[in-house]
Design an enzyme around this catalytic site. Structure first.
Site, PDB file in Angstrom:
ATOM      1  N   GLY A  46     -79.392 -56.310  72.001  1.00  0.00           N
ATOM      2  CA  GLY A  46     -80.096 -56.298  73.279  1.00  0.00           C
ATOM      3  C   GLY A  46     -80.920 -57.551  73.467  1.00  0.00           C
ATOM      4  CB  CYS A  88     -87.360 -57.988  68.009  1.00  0.00           C
ATOM      5  SG  CYS A  88     -87.609 -58.776  69.614  1.00  0.00           S
ATOM      6  CG  HIS A 130     -86.284 -53.257  71.150  1.00  0.00           C
ATOM      7  ND1 HIS A 130     -86.557 -53.434  69.803  1.00  0.00           N
ATOM      8  CD2 HIS A 130     -86.317 -54.504  71.690  1.00  0.00           C
ATOM      9  CE1 HIS A 130     -86.769 -54.730  69.576  1.00  0.00           C
ATOM     10  NE2 HIS A 130     -86.601 -55.402  70.692  1.00  0.00           N
ATOM     11  CD  GLU A 131     -83.674 -55.353  74.289  1.00  0.00           C
ATOM     12  OE1 GLU A 131     -84.369 -56.273  74.760  1.00  0.00           O
ATOM     13  OE2 GLU A 131     -83.296 -55.340  73.107  1.00  0.00           O
TER      14      GLU A 131
HETATM   15 CO    CO Z   1     -86.694 -57.401  71.155  1.00  0.00          CO
END
Ligand code: CO
Length: 151
Positions: A46, A88, A130-131
């Site tokens: 992502g 991330c 998360h995104e």
């Molecule tokens: Co991230």
């Protein structure tokens, strides 16, 4: 398509709240294509607008069965809990177990401005949360309950 520079933790752009996308035009399509290529190049699942320096509410996700564009997403409903390892692209080398919903219902627009609703679970739900957090200036570390060494 082009690979864009990924903003890293420490850059204040990652802590800002993004504004909605207003125009569904060729620039948006180029941006989404570039984000997809940038994500793939770094083997991520992502990538959100602020990670390429764009403070707009959009992200792309591909957990292995094709890319989905999310423009102006809104999480409508969450339920359940999952604790999974996470990282991330903006925080290289840092990983941890996060606690997130197991199920997420999200509404968003695709690149052409068509609205859709998606019921996601597991990794897809984790990635959406998360995104979506990136669009409000929140990094995954805020959800980490235990650090890990790798993904
Ligand atoms: Co991230």
């Amino acid at each position: 398509m082009a690979i864009r520079n990924i903003v890293k933790e420490g850059d204040p752009i990652l802590n800002k709240v993004c504004r909605p996308v207003e125009k569904f035009d060729d620039r948006l399509i180029t941006l989404l294509d570039d984000m997809y290529e940038t994500m793939k190049n770094s083997e991520g699942v992502g990538l959100a607008g602020p990670q390429v320096g764009i403070l707009r509410r959009l992200f792309v996700i591909d957990i292995g069965d094709g890319v989905i564009d999310f423009v102006n997403p809104k999480i409508l409903k969450t339920s359940g809990v999952q604790e999974e390892n996470e990282g991330c692209l903006s925080c290289p080398g840092e990983y941890g177990i996060t606690r997130r919903p197991m199920y997420v219902t999200v509404e968003a627009y695709n690149r052409f401005g068509d609205r859709f609703t998606l019921n996601a679970e597991g990794l897809m739900a984790q990635a959406i949360c998360h995104e979506n957090d990136h669009l409000d200036g929140i990094l995954f570390k805020e959800h980490v309950i235990r650090k890990t060494e790798e993904l």
